[in-house]
Write a protein that holds these residues in place. Structure first.
Motif, PDB file in Angstrom:
ATOM      1  N   ALA A 106      39.923  35.165  44.147  1.00 50.22           N
ATOM      2  CA  ALA A 106      40.389  34.825  45.433  1.00 50.22           C
ATOM      3  C   ALA A 106      39.199  34.502  46.262  1.00 50.22           C
ATOM      4  N   PRO A 107      39.169  33.585  47.185  1.00 48.65           N
ATOM      5  CA  PRO A 107      38.068  33.507  47.961  1.00 48.65           C
ATOM      6  C   PRO A 107      37.488  34.884  48.926  1.00 48.65           C
ATOM      7  N   SER A 108      36.201  34.759  48.902  1.00 52.19           N
ATOM      8  CA  SER A 108      35.621  36.083  49.415  1.00 52.19           C
ATOM      9  C   SER A 108      34.996  35.845  50.766  1.00 52.19           C
ATOM     10  N   ALA A 109      34.940  36.986  51.397  1.00 50.46           N
ATOM     11  CA  ALA A 109      34.357  36.908  52.832  1.00 50.46           C
ATOM     12  C   ALA A 109      32.808  37.024  52.815  1.00 50.46           C
ATOM     13  N   ASP A 110      32.457  37.102  51.506  1.00 47.61           N
ATOM     14  CA  ASP A 110      30.806  37.465  51.138  1.00 47.61           C
ATOM     15  C   ASP A 110      30.602  36.489  50.114  1.00 47.61           C
ATOM     16  N   PRO A 111      30.302  35.089  50.588  1.00 50.24           N
ATOM     17  CA  PRO A 111      30.124  33.909  49.303  1.00 50.24           C
ATOM     18  C   PRO A 111      28.818  34.366  48.286  1.00 50.24           C
ATOM     19  N   ALA A 112      27.896  34.684  49.048  1.00 49.84           N
ATOM     20  CA  ALA A 112      26.565  35.119  48.151  1.00 49.84           C
ATOM     21  C   ALA A 112      26.888  36.034  47.305  1.00 49.84           C
ATOM     22  N   ALA A 113      27.523  37.127  47.594  1.00 45.75           N
ATOM     23  CA  ALA A 113      27.708  38.261  46.460  1.00 45.75           C
ATOM     24  C   ALA A 113      28.650  37.768  45.465  1.00 45.75           C
ATOM     25  N   GLN A 114      29.784  36.789  45.813  1.00 44.77           N
ATOM     26  CA  GLN A 114      30.793  36.333  44.967  1.00 44.77           C
ATOM     27  C   GLN A 114      30.133  35.343  44.115  1.00 44.77           C
ATOM     28  N   LEU A 115      29.142  34.687  44.372  1.00 47.99           N
ATOM     29  CA  LEU A 115      28.461  33.834  43.763  1.00 47.99           C
ATOM     30  C   LEU A 115      27.787  34.457  42.407  1.00 47.99           C
ATOM     31  N   THR A 116      27.099  35.456  42.783  1.00 46.00           N
ATOM     32  CA  THR A 116      26.430  36.406  41.949  1.00 46.00           C
ATOM     33  C   THR A 116      27.682  36.977  40.771  1.00 46.00           C
ATOM     34  N   GLU A 117      28.715  37.417  41.460  1.00 44.43           N
ATOM     35  CA  GLU A 117      29.732  38.140  40.640  1.00 44.43           C
ATOM     36  C   GLU A 117      30.303  37.099  39.647  1.00 44.43           C
ATOM     37  N   ILE A 118      30.344  36.223  40.112  1.00 46.21           N
ATOM     38  CA  ILE A 118      30.976  34.764  39.076  1.00 46.21           C
ATOM     39  C   ILE A 118      30.002  34.353  38.131  1.00 46.21           C
ATOM     40  N   GLN A 119      28.787  34.359  38.304  1.00 46.96           N
ATOM     41  CA  GLN A 119      27.777  33.945  37.472  1.00 46.96           C
ATOM     42  C   GLN A 119      27.758  34.884  36.347  1.00 46.96           C
ATOM     43  N   THR A 120      27.692  36.103  36.868  1.00 47.69           N
ATOM     44  CA  THR A 120      27.715  37.516  35.892  1.00 47.69           C
ATOM     45  C   THR A 120      28.893  37.358  35.033  1.00 47.69           C
ATOM     46  N   TYR A 121      29.866  37.143  35.671  1.00 45.90           N
ATOM     47  CA  TYR A 121      31.360  37.006  34.671  1.00 45.90           C
ATOM     48  C   TYR A 121      31.035  35.878  33.572  1.00 45.90           C
ATOM     49  N   PHE A 122      30.642  34.501  33.957  1.00 44.61           N
ATOM     50  CA  PHE A 122      30.325  33.613  32.817  1.00 44.61           C
ATOM     51  C   PHE A 122      29.254  34.131  32.123  1.00 44.61           C
ATOM     52  N   ALA A 123      28.342  34.705  32.272  1.00 46.42           N
ATOM     53  CA  ALA A 123      27.127  34.838  31.313  1.00 46.42           C
ATOM     54  C   ALA A 123      27.636  36.048  30.570  1.00 46.42           C
ATOM     55  N   GLU A 124      28.421  37.068  30.821  1.00 50.10           N
ATOM     56  CA  GLU A 124      28.867  38.283  30.071  1.00 50.10           C
ATOM     57  C   GLU A 124      29.989  37.812  28.952  1.00 50.10           C
ATOM     58  N   SER A 125      30.919  36.923  29.607  1.00 56.98           N
ATOM     59  CA  SER A 125      32.001  36.555  28.776  1.00 56.98           C
ATOM     60  C   SER A 125      31.437  35.563  27.391  1.00 56.98           C
ATOM     61  N   LEU A 126      30.361  34.514  28.004  1.00 57.43           N
ATOM     62  CA  LEU A 126      30.027  33.623  26.979  1.00 57.43           C
ATOM     63  C   LEU A 126      29.101  34.474  26.082  1.00 57.43           C
ATOM     64  N   ALA A 127      28.428  35.350  26.488  1.00 56.47           N
ATOM     65  CA  ALA A 127      27.368  36.110  25.528  1.00 56.47           C
ATOM     66  C   ALA A 127      28.298  36.890  24.613  1.00 56.47           C
ATOM     67  N   ALA A 128      29.607  37.369  25.074  1.00 58.90           N
ATOM     68  CA  ALA A 128      30.035  38.121  24.190  1.00 58.90           C
ATOM     69  C   ALA A 128      30.506  37.453  22.828  1.00 58.90           C
ATOM     70  N   ASP A 129      30.649  36.261  22.899  1.00 59.35           N
ATOM     71  CA  ASP A 129      30.978  35.597  21.533  1.00 59.35           C
ATOM     72  C   ASP A 129      30.027  34.107  21.563  1.00 59.35           C
ATOM     73  N   PRO A 130      28.828  34.321  21.116  1.00 63.44           N
ATOM     74  CA  PRO A 130      27.784  33.301  21.341  1.00 63.44           C
ATOM     75  C   PRO A 130      27.993  32.182  20.486  1.00 63.44           C
ATOM     76  N   ALA A 131      29.005  32.226  19.386  1.00 66.12           N
ATOM     77  CA  ALA A 131      29.260  31.364  18.447  1.00 66.12           C
ATOM     78  C   ALA A 131      30.171  30.301  18.996  1.00 66.12           C
ATOM     79  N   ARG A 132      30.822  30.577  20.239  1.00 72.26           N
ATOM     80  CA  ARG A 132      31.729  29.771  20.916  1.00 72.26           C
ATOM     81  C   ARG A 132      31.139  28.619  21.336  1.00 72.26           C
ATOM     82  N   THR A 133      29.800  28.974  22.006  1.00 74.84           N
ATOM     83  CA  THR A 133      29.323  27.441  22.769  1.00 74.84           C
ATOM     84  C   THR A 133      27.562  27.367  22.253  1.00 74.84           C
ATOM     85  N   THR A 134      27.200  26.357  22.337  1.00 73.87           N
ATOM     86  CA  THR A 134      25.688  26.052  21.909  1.00 73.87           C
ATOM     87  C   THR A 134      24.712  26.870  22.836  1.00 73.87           C
TER      88      THR A 134
END
Length: 250
Positions: free
Chosen positions: A222-250
């Motif tokens: 959902a949209p956040s009142a704190d865009p800077a904090a949400q940016l960090t949250e979503i980047q962390t989510y991407f990094a952790e999700s992709l790193a959890a299964d490194p064979a899925r992407t180059t």
């Protein structure tokens, strides 16, 4: 057929498909250049976006039929008509935007101003009212307006193809757009084991075949009142999700 003969044959077939993509783009941009001054904004925008989506869809149908280049983005189909959504995805290859836009006919992309002036790409992008990135303030304003009108915004927050797996640092902007437009952020993961058309991959080099890409949906934020904090949250989510299964992407 001997392997040393098979490789140039496969490379030729692969690049015939890319030539076909180029021809689709050329034909549509000629049509778009003729339509742009004739159609009112909303009508032109709808036709422009649908035309790009169908053209990319045609390319992927041909590519999938060949067996050399496969794409599965059916996960996006239930969202194709949803209004006012920001789609953010990782960016492993040059083909990523083609996959998403082919399945999201209401979508608008952010393009470099130089590409908008390119006669080979610009007319179609102008007809579809794609957004230039030459001014951050203008980009945000146009993106917010488009979302409020019911558009779909497709963004790759890495800004360029991934060079530091699992993802590059995200650029700011999309979380601010989400806040101002009151638009949800739908995360999208593009999975591939192929290095084809990744950053630094030479066009002449034949990758292992078949080249396969698949798209899956992640969390929706959902949209956040704190865009800077949400940016960090979503980047962390991407990094952790992709790193959890490194064979899925180059």
């Amino acid at each position: 057929m001997n392997h040393w003969l098979l490789q140039p044959v496969m490379l030729t077939l692969l690049y015939l498909q890319l030539l076909f993509l180029g021809l689709i783009s050329l034909v549509w941009n000629v049509i778009a250049a003729l339509l742009y001054p004739l159609l009112p904004r909303r009508r032109g925008m709808a036709i422009g976006r649908a035309g790009i989506s169908r053209g990319y869809g045609l390319f992927w149908n041909v590519a999938n039929a060949s067996g050399l280049l496969k794409m599965d983005a059916t996960a996006l189909d239930p969202l194709r008509d949803e209004r006012g959504v920001i789609f953010v995805a990782n960016h492993p290859s040059m083909l990523d935007a083609l996959m998403l836009v082919a399945r999201l006919p209401r979508s608008v992309c952010v393009m470099k101003a130089s590409l908008m002036r390119n006669p080979f790409l610009g007319p179609g992008a102008k007809l579809a009212r794609y957004i230039q990135n030459d001014s951050a303030r203008s980009m945000v304003r146009h993106a917010v307006n488009d979302l409020k009108e019911g558009g779909q915004l497709v963004l790759f927050p890495e800004g360029t193809r991934t060079v530091r797996p699992p993802v590059n640092d995200f650029r700011p902007g999309f979380t601010l757009i989400a806040k101002l437009a009151n638009a949800p952020i739908q995360t999208v993961f593009i999975d591939t084991e192929s290095p084809y058309l990744s950053k630094g991959w030479p066009l002449w080099r034949l990758p292992p075949l078949p080249i396969a890409f698949s798209v899956r949906l992640g969390k929706r934020f959902a949209p956040s009142a704190d865009p800077a904090a949400q940016l960090t949250e979503i980047q962390t989510y991407f990094a952790e999700s992709l790193a959890a299964d490194p064979a899925r992407t180059t």
